[in-house]
Motif scaffolding. Sequence first.
Motif, mmCIF file in Angstrom:
data_model
loop_
_atom_site.group_PDB
_atom_site.id
_atom_site.type_symbol
_atom_site.label_atom_id
_atom_site.label_comp_id
_atom_site.label_asym_id
_atom_site.label_seq_id
_atom_site.Cartn_x
_atom_site.Cartn_y
_atom_site.Cartn_z
ATOM 1 N N ARG A 56 7.615 -69.137 12.127
ATOM 2 C CA ARG A 56 6.838 -67.954 11.723
ATOM 3 C C ARG A 56 7.311 -67.538 10.341
ATOM 4 O O ARG A 56 8.507 -67.397 10.104
ATOM 5 C CB ARG A 56 7.002 -66.835 12.727
ATOM 6 N N GLN A 57 6.354 -67.321 9.442
ATOM 7 C CA GLN A 57 6.680 -67.064 8.049
ATOM 8 C C GLN A 57 6.206 -65.684 7.610
ATOM 9 O O GLN A 57 5.361 -65.072 8.260
ATOM 10 C CB GLN A 57 6.041 -68.136 7.169
ATOM 11 N N GLY A 58 6.740 -65.230 6.503
ATOM 12 C CA GLY A 58 6.335 -63.949 5.936
ATOM 13 C C GLY A 58 6.992 -62.778 6.657
ATOM 14 O O GLY A 58 7.665 -62.935 7.672
ATOM 15 N N THR A 59 6.754 -61.598 6.140
ATOM 16 C CA THR A 59 7.394 -60.408 6.710
ATOM 17 C C THR A 59 6.837 -60.043 8.076
ATOM 18 O O THR A 59 7.549 -59.513 8.911
ATOM 19 C CB THR A 59 7.247 -59.212 5.758
ATOM 20 N N THR A 60 5.578 -60.330 8.332
ATOM 21 C CA THR A 60 4.982 -59.981 9.623
ATOM 22 C C THR A 60 5.071 -61.110 10.637
ATOM 23 O O THR A 60 4.914 -60.881 11.830
ATOM 24 C CB THR A 60 3.494 -59.609 9.463
ATOM 25 N N GLY A 61 5.296 -62.321 10.176
ATOM 26 C CA GLY A 61 5.344 -63.466 11.079
ATOM 27 C C GLY A 61 3.974 -63.932 11.526
ATOM 28 O O GLY A 61 3.853 -64.776 12.405
ATOM 29 N N LYS A 63 1.810 -65.632 9.763
ATOM 30 C CA LYS A 63 1.606 -67.000 9.289
ATOM 31 C C LYS A 63 2.599 -67.907 10.017
ATOM 32 O O LYS A 63 3.775 -67.577 10.147
ATOM 33 C CB LYS A 63 1.838 -67.074 7.785
ATOM 34 N N ARG A 65 3.970 -72.084 10.666
ATOM 35 C CA ARG A 65 3.997 -73.512 10.356
ATOM 36 C C ARG A 65 4.378 -74.211 11.650
ATOM 37 O O ARG A 65 5.340 -73.827 12.315
ATOM 38 C CB ARG A 65 5.030 -73.819 9.280
#
Length: 143
Positions: A56-61, A63, A65
């Motif tokens: 999970r990417q970014g501050t909110t998760g 996004k 991969r």
Amino acid sequence: MGLFNALAGNLQKVDENQLQQQYGAFLFDGEQISSGYQLIRDAVLFTNIRIIFIDRQGTTGAKMRIKTIHLDSVVDVEAETAGAFADDSEINITYLADVYQRKSGEERLETVKLEFPRKFDISPIYRYLGQLALSNRARINGK
């Protein structure tokens, strides 16, 4: 490589029903989650077809991969149990990174490390992956 850096932490077992609710939309037809582990927002799922790494990417998760290691590409597994103090247990999975290279005799192997808390019993995962690697090696080598 964010997921692999995150895997340097300790994975915790998560209920398969919870994982099914969260990640069921990403499963292939006939694929079933057999077990799963989570580290903060990231997760590792074992299914009947593959090992799925959720990053999970970014501050909110929001996004994500998703990386896959197909079970038929696992060729080796190593385990290290925790020591008496602050050590963690770990499992290293070696797999064929590009199965198409095998035909040319230029296999490329990669390894991923999973770390678990000191008191977590890694032996069932190790035995499962070890048996899988043994079967895959026999199949690959035509035995």
